[in-house]
Every structure is written in structure tokens, then in C-alpha cells.
Scaffold this active site. Structure first.
Site, PDB file in Angstrom:
ATOM      1  N   SER A 178       0.853  -1.191   0.000  1.00 42.54           N
ATOM      2  CA  SER A 178       0.000   0.000   0.000  1.00 42.54           C
ATOM      3  C   SER A 178       0.889   1.242   0.000  1.00 42.54           C
ATOM      4  O   SER A 178       1.684   1.415  -0.928  1.00 42.54           O
ATOM      5  CB  SER A 178      -0.946  -0.023   1.209  1.00 42.54           C
ATOM      6  N   THR A 179       0.801   2.086   1.013  1.00 47.23           N
ATOM      7  CA  THR A 179       1.555   3.338   1.030  1.00 47.23           C
ATOM      8  C   THR A 179       3.053   3.080   0.904  1.00 47.23           C
ATOM      9  O   THR A 179       3.632   2.309   1.663  1.00 47.23           O
ATOM     10  CB  THR A 179       1.286   4.100   2.344  1.00 47.23           C
ATOM     11  N   HIS A 204      -2.586  -1.049  -3.437  1.00 47.48           N
ATOM     12  CA  HIS A 204      -3.763  -0.196  -3.257  1.00 47.48           C
ATOM     13  C   HIS A 204      -3.646   1.043  -4.139  1.00 47.48           C
ATOM     14  O   HIS A 204      -2.827   1.929  -3.895  1.00 47.48           O
ATOM     15  CB  HIS A 204      -3.904   0.234  -1.792  1.00 47.48           C
ATOM     16  N   MET A 297      -0.028   1.136   5.246  1.00 50.22           N
ATOM     17  CA  MET A 297      -0.735   1.422   6.491  1.00 50.22           C
ATOM     18  C   MET A 297      -1.916   0.480   6.657  1.00 50.22           C
ATOM     19  O   MET A 297      -2.543   0.081   5.692  1.00 50.22           O
ATOM     20  CB  MET A 297      -1.229   2.869   6.503  1.00 50.22           C
ATOM     21  N   ASP A 300      -4.512  -4.738   6.109  1.00 43.65           N
ATOM     22  CA  ASP A 300      -4.927  -5.549   4.966  1.00 43.65           C
ATOM     23  C   ASP A 300      -3.814  -6.532   4.605  1.00 43.65           C
ATOM     24  O   ASP A 300      -2.663  -6.126   4.426  1.00 43.65           O
ATOM     25  CB  ASP A 300      -5.247  -4.651   3.766  1.00 43.65           C
TER      26      ASP A 300
END
Length: 364
Positions: A178-179, A204, A297, A300
Site C-alpha cells: 500500500s503506502t 492499493h 498502512m 490488509d
């Protein structure tokens, strides 16, 4: 004890946009608006007096564009930056230039044409700001070069194939991020050789970005990288990026893997969801799968990775030192889903070592 609020500076040339974003972010009790600026020059004057925790930055502005300002920030005094601009919609080149320049995240500007669109965009913006506040940002003095593929004799004729028995079952790698994941994934995939196992990736990203992201990676990697399509077979030496806003699952027909792309509600607050991919890998690949959870973050992927491990899969997590945000790996480690924690630069070696060990075992 009261939790310290995330202090935000909004930089956008539109007064109405500044007002909308101030309202959206101000509704979150964990966020405080430090101020707003109509252009990078006004923002720079503000930064001389006090530093925010996060800057929300537009790209297209008069006098100095946001990308130039971003590069100056990251070279002189790195601050987490979230790009919020119409100029980065639908996976434009600006998106990847901003990420390479050091932006923590990219979000589309909130749309006001429908209440549902505004609600979703508002939640995405608030989450991005709070995620960015926890990110590690490092100085970036120069842009990362784009390396063109070096052609070999493969351009004229295919390489010779050694006749040997194929393994009874294919090995498969599933990666979730993600991030900070766009640059981390670039580092991992760029380091993999063309004979690596098939790789499924959930990063993401909103719809419209993933196809351009895949094309960018395909241009710098030895392996083939593409946006995943429903029903296509998984091939060795290829990485498949889950389409934005749709879930990606691994499925199996006989000894062959293929991809399923499905709609549905967000899982672990995300669509695509790493948990969905990992669960499908646990179901259809079991001990023939390797799950890798990377920077991001939230949580997930943690549960799905645990399911993979329980069914015999190998599992790895990116270490805290190399993560932009040590959220998803931390949660996976905490729940016992991770066999081994490694640095970002070690992940390609881990993938290939696991793959080669499987080839040796199958040949015996």
C-alpha cells in the site's frame, strides 16, 4: 492522554478547492489545518515559520507547478506530501513522476457531483493524510533515471529450451503493498530475472492508475508486467497488477493457475484487497505459494497471509527499516503470519531462492 493531531498545510491555487479540503479534513478529530496557500511561493513562506506534519499539494498551479515544489521540498527539507490533483487522474505520467519525486500518496480531487462520490473521496483523503503522517520520508537529490530495456538475441529468435521434466505443480508468488508500495514494488520487480515464477500483485491504487503503473514497470523490468485481466493464465516470468477498484483472485484449473477479477465490497477497507488475494492463494496454491507483505498502512493482508502460512505457504514481510509505513507488515508479524522478516533489497533474492528450492525438490 490526548493523541496529537496531524497538522496539515493545503497548497492549491483554487480558493474553492482549499475551502472544500479544509472542510473535509477539518471534520476529522485527528487532523488540524495548519493553514492554506494559493501557490508554492506562499507555501514556502509559511514553511519558514513552522512545519506541518503533512502537505496536501496540487500539481497544476501558476508561477511554480506542484511537481517542482515537491522536488524542492524533498531535496531541502523532506516532509510527507500527499498529491491531490486532477492532473494525476487516470494514471497520467505526472502520477509516477510525483511518486518518484517523493510523494507518499496520490489521491484524486474530491468530486462534488454526487454525495456518494464526495463521501468516498473525503474518506480517501483523510486516510491518506493520516497515513502520510506516519511515513518515513528521505531526501531525494535527483530524479531516478528510466532505464530502457537492453535487447538480446531473443529479439531475433527464442532462446534454446533445455528438455527437462516440468514440476508437477507451478509455484506462484503473491505480493501485497500500500503506502510507499509503488517505488518498493519497482525495486523488487526490477531486480527479478526473466525466469522468475508468476507473480500476482495487489497495490492499493484507485481505478485508472494501475494500467499505467504496469506499463511503467514493464518498461524497466526484465520480466513482463501488465494489468491483470479476468480469466487469463498465469505465466512464469510475468507479474500481474490487480486493477484499481476490483478484487483479484488466484484460481486453478487442473495444474494451471489463472486469474479471476471480481467486483464486490471493499475488504479490509480496500478494493483490491490483499486479504482476498492471499486467501485465494491459500485455497488454490497452498504450499506452492509464497506470500510477501510490504510497506503500507493498516492491516490488509495480515489475515490472508496467516491463512497462507497455515496451509503450508512460505511467507515473508518487509522490515521496518526499509518500509515507508510499517503498518501492514507489523500486523502480519504480530498475528504470527510471517516466517521471515527481510529488507526490501533482500525480497528478490528470497523469491528466487524459494523458487529454485522448489525446482530442486520437484526434480528429485
Amino acid at each position: 492522554m490526548t493523541r496529537q493531531k496531524v497538522r496539515v498545510l493545503i497548497v492549491d491555487d483554487s480558493a474553492s478547492v482549499r475551502q472544500i479540503m479544509t472542510s473535509i479534513l477539518g471534520e476529522d478529530p485527528d487532523i488540524e489545518i495548519m493553514g492554506t496557500a494559493a501557490d508554492p511561493f506562499a507555501a514556502a513562506r509559511r514553511l519558514e515559520k513552522e512545519l506541518p506534519d503533512v502537505i496536501v499539494l496540487d500539481i497544476e498551479m501558476p508561477r511554480m507547478d506542484g511537481l517542482t515544489f515537491l522536488r524542492k521540498i524533498m531535496a531541502q527539507r523532506p516532509i510527507p506530501v500527499v498529491i491531490c490533483s486532477a492532473g494525476t487522474e487516470e494514471g497520467s505520467q505526472l502520477t509516477f513522476e510525483a511518486l518518484e519525486a517523493g510523494a507518499v500518496d496520490i489521491v484524486p480531487k474530491p468530486r462534488v457531483d454526487s454525495r456518494q462520490a464526495l463521501v468516498e473521496a473525503s474518506a480517501r483523503l483523510r486516510d491518506a493524510v493520516k497515513s502520510a503522517a506516519r511515513a518515513r520520508v528521505r531526501p531525494r537529490n535527483e530524479r531516478r533515471p528510466v532505464i530502457e530495456k537492453k535487447l538480446t538475441a531473443d529479439a531475433i529468435m527464442p532462446p534454446p529450451v533445455e528438455m527437462r521434466a516440468r514440476p508437477k505443480t507451478e509455484r506462484i508468488v503473491c505480493i501485497g503493498a500500500s503506502t510507499g508500495g509503488t517505488e518498493a514494488l519497482s525495486d523488487v520487480l526490477e531486480a527479478l530475472p526473466a525466469d522468475c515464477p508468476g507473480i500476482l500483485v495487489v497495490q492499493h491504487m484507485p481505478p485508472g492508475f494501475t494500467a499505467a503503473f504496469a506499463r511503467r514497470l514493464d518498461g524497466i523490468c526484465a520480466i513482463h508486467v501488465k494489468e491483470a485481466e479476468d480469466g487469463e493464465a498465469v505465466q512464469a516470468g510475468c507479474a500481474y497488477i490487480a486493477p484499481g477498484a476490483r478484487h483479484m483472485l488466484l484460481q486453478r484449473s487442473g495444474l494451471r493457475y489463472h486469474i479471476a477479477i471480481k467486483d464486490g465490497p471493499p475488504v479490509s477497507r480496500h478494493r483490491p484487497s490483499v486479504d482476498v488475494l492471499f486467501r485465494s492463494a491459500a485455497q488454490y496454491a497452498g504450499r506452492n505459494a509464497l506470500g510477501v507483505i510490504m510497506t503500507g498502512m493498516g492491516d490488509d493482508g495480515a489475515r490472508g497471509l496467516l491463512e497462507m502460512r497455515k496451509l503450508g505457504a512460505a511467507t515473508r514481510a518487509q522490515n521496518e527499516e526499509s518500509c515507508v509505513v510499517f503498518g501492514m507488515p507489523k500486523e502480519a508479524i504480530a498475528c504470527g503470519a510471517v516466517e521471515k522478516v527481510v529488507g526490501l533489497d533482500q525480497i528478490p533474492r528470497e523469491i528466487m531462492a524459494w523458487h529454485h528450492a522448489g525446482q530442486v525438490a520437484s526434480a528429485e
